[in-house]
Write an enzyme that holds these catalytic residues in place. Structure first.
Site, PDB file in Angstrom:
ATOM      1  N   CYS A  77       3.511  -4.427   6.529  1.00 44.18           N
ATOM      2  CA  CYS A  77       3.155  -4.248   5.064  1.00 44.18           C
ATOM      3  C   CYS A  77       4.525  -4.126   4.534  1.00 44.18           C
ATOM      4  CB  CYS A  77       2.212  -3.274   5.058  1.00 44.18           C
ATOM      5  SG  CYS A  77       0.526  -3.836   5.775  1.00 44.18           S
ATOM      6  N   HIS A 120       0.976  -1.105   0.194  1.00 46.38           N
ATOM      7  CA  HIS A 120      -0.063  -0.023   0.212  1.00 46.38           C
ATOM      8  C   HIS A 120       0.850   1.128   0.109  1.00 46.38           C
ATOM      9  CE1 HIS A 120       0.512   1.104   4.398  1.00 46.38           C
ATOM     10  NE2 HIS A 120       0.630  -0.171   4.631  1.00 46.38           N
TER      11      HIS A 120
END
Length: 272
Positions: free
Chosen positions: A246, A229
């Site tokens: 992430c 992301h």
């Protein structure tokens, strides 16, 4: 004859005076001066990455430039990384000798009583080498733009987000051909990004993490809450920070394009 005898006496006296003054007399009258020995390091030599050990002159002295405005390449990137170590350059190395690098070099030179030319000569380079250490790979590419690693074999077929922890890059590949490359950041030692082969489980354009109360736009989930992301923190702080596991991307335009191309079910490979 008397006149010639007088001339010889005058020349002999001059030689005595010269020796007393510390000079040397060689050759016959009217001969060309002896050529001085060549320097051990030509002025146009590119500097090595470690100090040469040659002594600096006692005072500032004009030298031929080793680097100057407009130069590009790995050595310029090393110069910039070393200037960052001594807090004269605050921008990330990019391998381009631009205005900010000129100002940083001028500041470094002026602080040490060297001519403020904004160009790196041998004296400036040797002084900088003595004050800094050889930059590591991630220092040289602190701001990104590092070359992508060789793709893992598992990335060579199908549609794959090929993510290398070694080079800190994500390469979007289709049937073994790179379509797009972006810099990425991973989790810390406490919250590491998992390695292995996964697939994109879901996508969320405007996702917001309820666990960490932080935005995760353009999220593409692949492993129990871990996702690729966009990260505004990564954009602002670079590699001085880390994610919670992430895969962060800091180029919003590129991840927007990537988000539009990647489909649920596409493969994700995270490897060293």
């Amino acid at each position: 004859m008397q006149r010639n005898s007088g001339i010889r006496r005058v020349l002999a006296a001059a030689a005595v005076v010269a020796v007393a003054a510390g000079c040397t007399v060689s050759g016959s009258a009217g001969s060309a001066p002896t050529k001085p020995p060549a320097s051990s390091k030509p002025a146009d030599d590119k500097p090595s990455s470690t100090p040469s050990g040659t002594a600096e002159p006692d005072g500032p002295e004009a030298q031929s430039a080793l680097f100057s405005k407009g130069d590009k390449g790995k050595k310029v990137r090393e110069l910039q990384a070393r200037l960052r170590q001594v807090a004269w350059l605050f921008e990330y190395p990019d391998g381009v000798y631009g205005d900010s690098t000129v100002k940083a070099v001028e500041g470094f030179q002026g602080k040490r009583g060297l001519p403020k030319t904004g160009e790196v000569d041998a004296v400036t380079w040797e002084r900088l080498l003595k004050m800094t250490s050889k930059p590591g790979y991630f220092e040289l590419y602190a701001g990104g733009d590092q070359p992508a690693a060789k793709p893992d074999e598992r990335c060579m077929t199908g549609r794959v987000l090929c993510i290398s922890k070694t080079s800190r890059t994500l390469v979007w590949m289709i049937d073994g051909k790179a379509q797009l490359t972006v810099d990425v950041r991973f989790g810390s030692d406490q919250t590491p990004t998992r390695e292995g082969v996964f697939q994109v489980d879901s996508k969320s354009r405007y996702h917001h993490s309820t666990l960490y109360d932080t935005p995760m736009p353009y999220a593409m989930f692949f492993s129990r809450g871990q996702a690729v992301h966009y990260s505004s923190d990564f954009k602002a702080r670079g590699y001085t920070g880390a994610s919670h596991g992430c895969v962060n991307v800091r180029d919003e335009a590129k991840i927007a394009s990537l988000f539009g191309q990647v489909q649920t079910g596409d493969k994700v490979v995270v490897y060293w």
